[in-house]
Design a protein around this motif. Structure first.
Motif, PDB file in Angstrom:
ATOM      1  N   ARG A  12       0.839  -1.200   0.000  1.00  0.00           N
ATOM      2  CA  ARG A  12       0.000   0.000   0.000  1.00  0.00           C
ATOM      3  C   ARG A  12       0.872   1.246   0.000  1.00  0.00           C
ATOM      4  NH1 ARG A  12      -5.243   1.904   3.501  1.00  0.00           N
ATOM      5  NH2 ARG A  12      -5.563   3.739   2.222  1.00  0.00           N
ATOM      6  N   SER A  13       0.381   2.278  -0.644  1.00  0.00           N
ATOM      7  CA  SER A  13       1.044   3.588  -0.656  1.00  0.00           C
ATOM      8  C   SER A  13       0.156   4.600   0.041  1.00  0.00           C
ATOM      9  CB  SER A  13       1.287   4.063  -2.089  1.00  0.00           C
ATOM     10  OG  SER A  13       2.193   3.224  -2.740  1.00  0.00           O
ATOM     11  N   PHE A  14       0.783   5.531   0.719  1.00  0.00           N
ATOM     12  CA  PHE A  14       0.093   6.639   1.371  1.00  0.00           C
ATOM     13  C   PHE A  14       0.739   7.928   0.894  1.00  0.00           C
ATOM     14  CE2 PHE A  14      -0.390   3.044   4.165  1.00  0.00           C
ATOM     15  CZ  PHE A  14      -1.690   3.141   4.622  1.00  0.00           C
ATOM     16  N   VAL A  15      -0.084   8.933   0.621  1.00  0.00           N
ATOM     17  CA  VAL A  15       0.423  10.234   0.194  1.00  0.00           C
ATOM     18  C   VAL A  15      -0.032  11.279   1.206  1.00  0.00           C
ATOM     19  CG1 VAL A  15       0.392  11.977  -1.624  1.00  0.00           C
ATOM     20  CG2 VAL A  15       0.396   9.555  -2.225  1.00  0.00           C
ATOM     21  N   PHE A  16       0.903  12.121   1.624  1.00  0.00           N
ATOM     22  CA  PHE A  16       0.647  13.143   2.628  1.00  0.00           C
ATOM     23  C   PHE A  16       0.884  14.535   2.048  1.00  0.00           C
ATOM     24  CE2 PHE A  16       1.738   9.211   4.720  1.00  0.00           C
ATOM     25  CZ  PHE A  16       0.733   9.108   5.669  1.00  0.00           C
ATOM     26  N   LYS A  17       0.569  15.534   2.839  1.00  0.00           N
ATOM     27  CA  LYS A  17       0.693  16.918   2.408  1.00  0.00           C
ATOM     28  C   LYS A  17       2.146  17.287   2.085  1.00  0.00           C
ATOM     29  CE  LYS A  17       0.697  20.097   5.434  1.00  0.00           C
ATOM     30  NZ  LYS A  17       0.384  20.820   6.630  1.00  0.00           N
ATOM     31  N   ASP A  18       3.073  16.796   2.913  1.00  0.00           N
ATOM     32  CA  ASP A  18       4.474  17.154   2.722  1.00  0.00           C
ATOM     33  C   ASP A  18       5.374  16.135   3.433  1.00  0.00           C
ATOM     34  OD1 ASP A  18       4.343  17.820   5.473  1.00  0.00           O
ATOM     35  OD2 ASP A  18       4.076  19.951   5.049  1.00  0.00           O
ATOM     36  N   PHE A  19       6.667  16.391   3.387  1.00  0.00           N
ATOM     37  CA  PHE A  19       7.656  15.491   3.984  1.00  0.00           C
ATOM     38  C   PHE A  19       7.442  15.338   5.484  1.00  0.00           C
ATOM     39  CE2 PHE A  19      11.750  14.790   6.080  1.00  0.00           C
ATOM     40  CZ  PHE A  19      12.165  13.625   5.475  1.00  0.00           C
ATOM     41  N   SER A  20       7.195  16.447   6.188  1.00  0.00           N
ATOM     42  CA  SER A  20       7.031  16.379   7.649  1.00  0.00           C
ATOM     43  C   SER A  20       5.863  15.501   8.051  1.00  0.00           C
ATOM     44  CB  SER A  20       6.842  17.779   8.232  1.00  0.00           C
ATOM     45  OG  SER A  20       8.050  18.467   8.250  1.00  0.00           O
ATOM     46  N   GLU A  21       4.756  15.634   7.340  1.00  0.00           N
ATOM     47  CA  GLU A  21       3.589  14.818   7.653  1.00  0.00           C
ATOM     48  C   GLU A  21       3.884  13.336   7.404  1.00  0.00           C
ATOM     49  OE1 GLU A  21      -0.700  14.601   5.752  1.00  0.00           O
ATOM     50  OE2 GLU A  21      -0.353  16.549   6.714  1.00  0.00           O
ATOM     51  N   ALA A  22       4.557  13.029   6.302  1.00  0.00           N
ATOM     52  CA  ALA A  22       4.915  11.640   5.993  1.00  0.00           C
ATOM     53  C   ALA A  22       5.884  11.089   7.040  1.00  0.00           C
ATOM     54  CB  ALA A  22       5.537  11.553   4.597  1.00  0.00           C
ATOM     55  N   TRP A  23       6.857  11.892   7.438  1.00  0.00           N
ATOM     56  CA  TRP A  23       7.859  11.435   8.418  1.00  0.00           C
ATOM     57  C   TRP A  23       7.221  11.220   9.785  1.00  0.00           C
ATOM     58  CZ3 TRP A  23      12.319   9.361   7.468  1.00  0.00           C
ATOM     59  CH2 TRP A  23      13.174   9.105   8.532  1.00  0.00           C
ATOM     60  N   GLY A  24       6.305  12.102  10.179  1.00  0.00           N
ATOM     61  CA  GLY A  24       5.608  11.920  11.452  1.00  0.00           C
ATOM     62  C   GLY A  24       4.810  10.622  11.457  1.00  0.00           C
ATOM     63  N   PHE A  25       4.142  10.341  10.354  1.00  0.00           N
ATOM     64  CA  PHE A  25       3.393   9.092  10.198  1.00  0.00           C
ATOM     65  C   PHE A  25       4.332   7.893  10.338  1.00  0.00           C
ATOM     66  CE2 PHE A  25       2.273   5.924   6.835  1.00  0.00           C
ATOM     67  CZ  PHE A  25       1.229   5.297   7.494  1.00  0.00           C
ATOM     68  N   LEU A  26       5.454   7.936   9.651  1.00  0.00           N
ATOM     69  CA  LEU A  26       6.421   6.829   9.733  1.00  0.00           C
ATOM     70  C   LEU A  26       6.929   6.638  11.153  1.00  0.00           C
ATOM     71  CD1 LEU A  26       8.733   6.882   6.591  1.00  0.00           C
ATOM     72  CD2 LEU A  26       7.340   4.999   7.468  1.00  0.00           C
ATOM     73  N   THR A  27       7.117   7.717  11.866  1.00  0.00           N
ATOM     74  CA  THR A  27       7.563   7.629  13.259  1.00  0.00           C
ATOM     75  C   THR A  27       6.527   6.912  14.106  1.00  0.00           C
ATOM     76  OG1 THR A  27       8.858   9.646  13.026  1.00  0.00           O
ATOM     77  CG2 THR A  27       8.289   8.972  15.269  1.00  0.00           C
ATOM     78  N   ARG A  28       5.257   7.251  13.924  1.00  0.00           N
ATOM     79  CA  ARG A  28       4.196   6.578  14.683  1.00  0.00           C
ATOM     80  C   ARG A  28       4.137   5.085  14.335  1.00  0.00           C
ATOM     81  NH1 ARG A  28       2.024  11.422  13.196  1.00  0.00           N
ATOM     82  NH2 ARG A  28       0.687  10.537  11.567  1.00  0.00           N
ATOM     83  N   VAL A  29       4.293   4.763  13.051  1.00  0.00           N
ATOM     84  CA  VAL A  29       4.305   3.352  12.635  1.00  0.00           C
ATOM     85  C   VAL A  29       5.497   2.637  13.274  1.00  0.00           C
ATOM     86  CG1 VAL A  29       4.585   1.776  10.683  1.00  0.00           C
ATOM     87  CG2 VAL A  29       3.054   3.743  10.480  1.00  0.00           C
ATOM     88  N   ALA A  30       6.655   3.269  13.261  1.00  0.00           N
ATOM     89  CA  ALA A  30       7.866   2.641  13.816  1.00  0.00           C
ATOM     90  C   ALA A  30       7.706   2.366  15.308  1.00  0.00           C
ATOM     91  CB  ALA A  30       9.076   3.535  13.572  1.00  0.00           C
ATOM     92  N   LEU A  31       7.132   3.309  16.051  1.00  0.00           N
ATOM     93  CA  LEU A  31       6.946   3.107  17.493  1.00  0.00           C
ATOM     94  C   LEU A  31       6.018   1.926  17.758  1.00  0.00           C
ATOM     95  CD1 LEU A  31       6.688   6.824  18.615  1.00  0.00           C
ATOM     96  CD2 LEU A  31       8.562   5.227  19.091  1.00  0.00           C
ATOM     97  N   HIS A  32       4.948   1.814  16.992  1.00  0.00           N
ATOM     98  CA  HIS A  32       4.048   0.673  17.161  1.00  0.00           C
ATOM     99  C   HIS A  32       4.738  -0.634  16.754  1.00  0.00           C
ATOM    100  CE1 HIS A  32       0.544  -1.856  17.260  1.00  0.00           C
ATOM    101  NE2 HIS A  32       0.917  -2.297  16.079  1.00  0.00           N
ATOM    102  N   ALA A  33       5.410  -0.618  15.604  1.00  0.00           N
ATOM    103  CA  ALA A  33       6.070  -1.836  15.109  1.00  0.00           C
ATOM    104  C   ALA A  33       7.075  -2.370  16.128  1.00  0.00           C
ATOM    105  CB  ALA A  33       6.759  -1.547  13.779  1.00  0.00           C
ATOM    106  N   GLU A  34       7.762  -1.475  16.787  1.00  0.00           N
ATOM    107  CA  GLU A  34       8.741  -1.897  17.795  1.00  0.00           C
ATOM    108  C   GLU A  34       8.038  -2.585  18.966  1.00  0.00           C
ATOM    109  OE1 GLU A  34      12.642  -2.417  19.106  1.00  0.00           O
ATOM    110  OE2 GLU A  34      11.842  -1.868  17.147  1.00  0.00           O
ATOM    111  N   THR A  35       6.879  -2.080  19.369  1.00  0.00           N
ATOM    112  CA  THR A  35       6.186  -2.685  20.512  1.00  0.00           C
ATOM    113  C   THR A  35       5.653  -4.073  20.198  1.00  0.00           C
ATOM    114  OG1 THR A  35       4.025  -1.708  20.019  1.00  0.00           O
ATOM    115  CG2 THR A  35       5.497  -0.434  21.437  1.00  0.00           C
ATOM    116  N   VAL A  36       5.303  -4.328  18.934  1.00  0.00           N
ATOM    117  CA  VAL A  36       4.776  -5.649  18.566  1.00  0.00           C
ATOM    118  C   VAL A  36       5.839  -6.529  17.908  1.00  0.00           C
ATOM    119  CG1 VAL A  36       2.390  -4.858  18.403  1.00  0.00           C
ATOM    120  CG2 VAL A  36       3.836  -4.856  16.352  1.00  0.00           C
ATOM    121  N   ASP A  37       7.067  -6.017  17.811  1.00  0.00           N
ATOM    122  CA  ASP A  37       8.199  -6.758  17.233  1.00  0.00           C
ATOM    123  C   ASP A  37       7.853  -7.317  15.844  1.00  0.00           C
ATOM    124  OD1 ASP A  37      10.837  -7.698  17.207  1.00  0.00           O
ATOM    125  OD2 ASP A  37      10.240  -9.651  17.985  1.00  0.00           O
TER     126      ASP A  37
END
Length: 78
Positions: A12-37
């Motif tokens: 799946r692809s996601f498109v955001f308003k700009d780089f900051s919005e995309a990076w913030g999203f990736l950060t939230r995904v990374a934090l969750h992914a780490e908790t569920v390994d």
């Protein structure tokens, strides 16, 4: 666009308003992914983030991938 299953993975692809919005999203995904390994494959180009979810040890898509896809959708506001 919904998740697409092909080549033994969910895509799946996601498109955001700009780089900051995309990076913030990736950060939230990374934090969750780490908790569920369970860590997704992704690429990020400016405002677009592309995911490929698969369980390498299982040789394809599993319930863990589908659960992570659901969380990613929620984090993206989908």
């Amino acid at each position: 666009m919904a998740w697409e299953e092909r080549d033994g993975a969910l895509w799946r692809s996601f498109v955001f308003k700009d780089f900051s919005e995309a990076w913030g999203f990736l950060t939230r995904v990374a934090l969750h992914a780490e908790t569920v390994d369970h860590h997704p494959e992704f690429t990020s180009v400016w405002n677009r983030v592309d995911f490929r979810l698969t369980s390498h040890d299982a040789g394809g898509v599993t319930d863990r991938d589908r659960a992570l896809a659901d969380v990613i959708d929620r984090l993206a506001g989908q």
